[in-house]
Design a protein around this motif. Structure first.
Motif, PDB file in Angstrom:
ATOM      1  N   ASN A   1      -0.867  -1.768  13.737  1.00  0.00           N
ATOM      2  CA  ASN A   1      -1.749  -2.862  13.323  1.00  0.00           C
ATOM      3  C   ASN A   1      -1.554  -4.112  14.173  1.00  0.00           C
ATOM      4  OD1 ASN A   1      -3.418  -2.208  10.671  1.00  0.00           O
ATOM      5  ND2 ASN A   1      -1.516  -1.041  10.602  1.00  0.00           N
TER       6      ASN A   1
ATOM      7  N   LYS B   1      -3.998   3.667   8.719  1.00  0.00           N
ATOM      8  CA  LYS B   1      -2.720   3.384   8.057  1.00  0.00           C
ATOM      9  C   LYS B   1      -2.411   1.895   8.188  1.00  0.00           C
ATOM     10  CE  LYS B   1      -0.439   7.743   9.393  1.00  0.00           C
ATOM     11  NZ  LYS B   1       0.673   8.305  10.198  1.00  0.00           N
ATOM     12  N   PRO B   2      -1.807   1.272   7.178  1.00  0.00           N
ATOM     13  CA  PRO B   2      -1.434   1.862   5.901  1.00  0.00           C
ATOM     14  C   PRO B   2      -2.649   1.991   4.990  1.00  0.00           C
ATOM     15  CG  PRO B   2      -0.854  -0.458   5.921  1.00  0.00           C
ATOM     16  CD  PRO B   2      -1.367  -0.138   7.290  1.00  0.00           C
ATOM     17  N   PHE B   3      -2.646   3.012   4.164  1.00  0.00           N
ATOM     18  CA  PHE B   3      -3.770   3.270   3.283  1.00  0.00           C
ATOM     19  C   PHE B   3      -3.283   3.320   1.834  1.00  0.00           C
ATOM     20  CE2 PHE B   3      -1.905   7.197   4.754  1.00  0.00           C
ATOM     21  CZ  PHE B   3      -1.661   7.883   3.568  1.00  0.00           C
ATOM     22  N   THR B   4      -4.184   3.001   0.942  1.00  0.00           N
ATOM     23  CA  THR B   4      -3.866   3.134  -0.481  1.00  0.00           C
ATOM     24  C   THR B   4      -4.358   4.502  -0.964  1.00  0.00           C
ATOM     25  OG1 THR B   4      -5.967   2.187  -1.149  1.00  0.00           O
ATOM     26  CG2 THR B   4      -4.121   0.652  -0.861  1.00  0.00           C
TER      27      THR B   4
ATOM     28  N   ALA C   1       0.816  -1.217   0.000  1.00  0.00           N
ATOM     29  CA  ALA C   1       0.000   0.000   0.000  1.00  0.00           C
ATOM     30  C   ALA C   1       0.847   1.264   0.000  1.00  0.00           C
ATOM     31  CB  ALA C   1      -0.931   0.001   1.216  1.00  0.00           C
ATOM     32  N   ILE C   2       1.940   1.242   0.724  1.00  0.00           N
ATOM     33  CA  ILE C   2       2.717   2.468   0.928  1.00  0.00           C
ATOM     34  C   ILE C   2       3.986   2.505   0.084  1.00  0.00           C
ATOM     35  CG2 ILE C   2       4.012   3.815   2.643  1.00  0.00           C
ATOM     36  CD1 ILE C   2       1.013   3.994   3.046  1.00  0.00           C
TER      37      ILE C   2
ATOM     38  N   MET D   1       3.415   1.946  11.507  1.00  0.00           N
ATOM     39  CA  MET D   1       2.257   1.341  10.848  1.00  0.00           C
ATOM     40  C   MET D   1       2.131  -0.147  11.191  1.00  0.00           C
ATOM     41  SD  MET D   1       1.862   3.174   7.130  1.00  0.00           S
ATOM     42  CE  MET D   1       3.533   3.531   6.684  1.00  0.00           C
TER      43      MET D   1
END
Lengths: 152, 125
Positions: free
Chosen positions: A99, B105-108, A22-23, A95
């Motif tokens: 999570n 987060k994490p995000f697209t 994603a990042i 991040m």
């Protein structure tokens, strides 16, 4: 009767893969278990601590070269400063750690990230043991993600 | 459209800045924590959108949201929280304090664009 909350290799893999896709948009593969990086190679370690209903830490350890590539991806430039590389690696562990925290009993808090860097060094979080660790390879470089749990 | 990106990570600010620019924001200001964000708003006026991290030094995102919602002139500003915080009570607390939307987060890029659309910002991405 209840079991202790646990984060295993599957969870670490999924969370790390999500950050990478994603990042960073960088490749990520399973790596050989490496307890230390090759001697003479600059290594960076980032760490966040989780405190509250569950106490422990999340650590990301990789070569400086991989950290630079991660920073380049995040800043979208080939030229990054050492401060930007530390910032990027700190956000990556933030991040992943955030999570990890979401999978464990709450409420708990996530610390701001800390960074260590150098050659041939060890970093430890006193009073903890390894709950789970996964070795990866990205951009041809080794990386480890470790979840530590506080030992009473 | 004007936006203010508040995150202690310069790398995250850089990512969000690029997404907002692709979505048509012409002026994008940055702050490294909530107190600095209040100073930026004081100097440059209220933006159309603030994108706010939760965990920051000096002044965290929730404290910023509570503070800025105390100013009537900031009422029209949309607030998008972007953070690793996923505990439901915290999310509910942030929305109750005045945040309009929440992104983890994490995000697209696609996920952020969707949230911006929900907030009513025209998307050219």
């Amino acid at each position: 009767m209840h079991s202790e909350p646990s984060i295993g290799p599957t969870e670490i893999w999924q969370l790390t893969e999500t950050v990478w896709s994603a990042i960073l948009n960088l490749d990520l593969a399973e790596g050989a278990a490496e307890t230390s990086h090759r001697s003479g190679i600059r290594v960076m370690t980032s760490c966040v601590q989780i405190t509250g209903a569950w106490d422990g830490a999340v650590v990301v350890r990789c070569t400086e070269d991989l950290a630079k590539r991660c920073a380049s991806a995040m800043f979208s430039t080939d030229s990054t400063t050492p401060a930007e590389v530390r910032d990027a690696l700190g956000e990556i562990v933030n991040m992943i750690g955030g999570n990890v925290k979401s999978l464990l009993p709450g409420p708990s808090k996530l610390s701001l990230p800390a960074i260590a860097e150098g050659i041939d060094y060890q970093m430890s979080v006193p009073g903890t043991r390894v709950m789970s660790e996964v070795s990866f390879r990205s951009q041809g470089q080794p990386m480890q993600v470790t979840v530590l749990v506080r030992v009473d | 459209m004007r936006a203010l990106v508040i995150d202690d990570s310069k790398a995250v600010r850089s990512i969000i800045r690029r997404i907002l620019a692709d979505c048509g924001f012409r002026e994008i200001l940055e702050a490294g924590h909530g107190k600095e964000a209040l100073e930026v708003i004081s100097q440059h006026g209220v933006p159309d959108l603030s994108v706010v991290d939760w965990s920051m030094p000096v002044m965290d995102g929730l404290t910023f949201v509570r503070a800025v919602r105390g100013f009537p002139e900031a009422a029209p500003m949309s607030i998008l929280m972007v953070t690793t915080e996923t505990e439901r009570p915290r999310i509910v607390g942030a929305l109750a304090a005045g945040a309009n939307e929440y992104l983890t987060k994490p995000f697209t890029k696609e996920a952020m664009v969707e949230k911006l659309g929900i907030l009513g910002f025209g998307v050219n991405a």
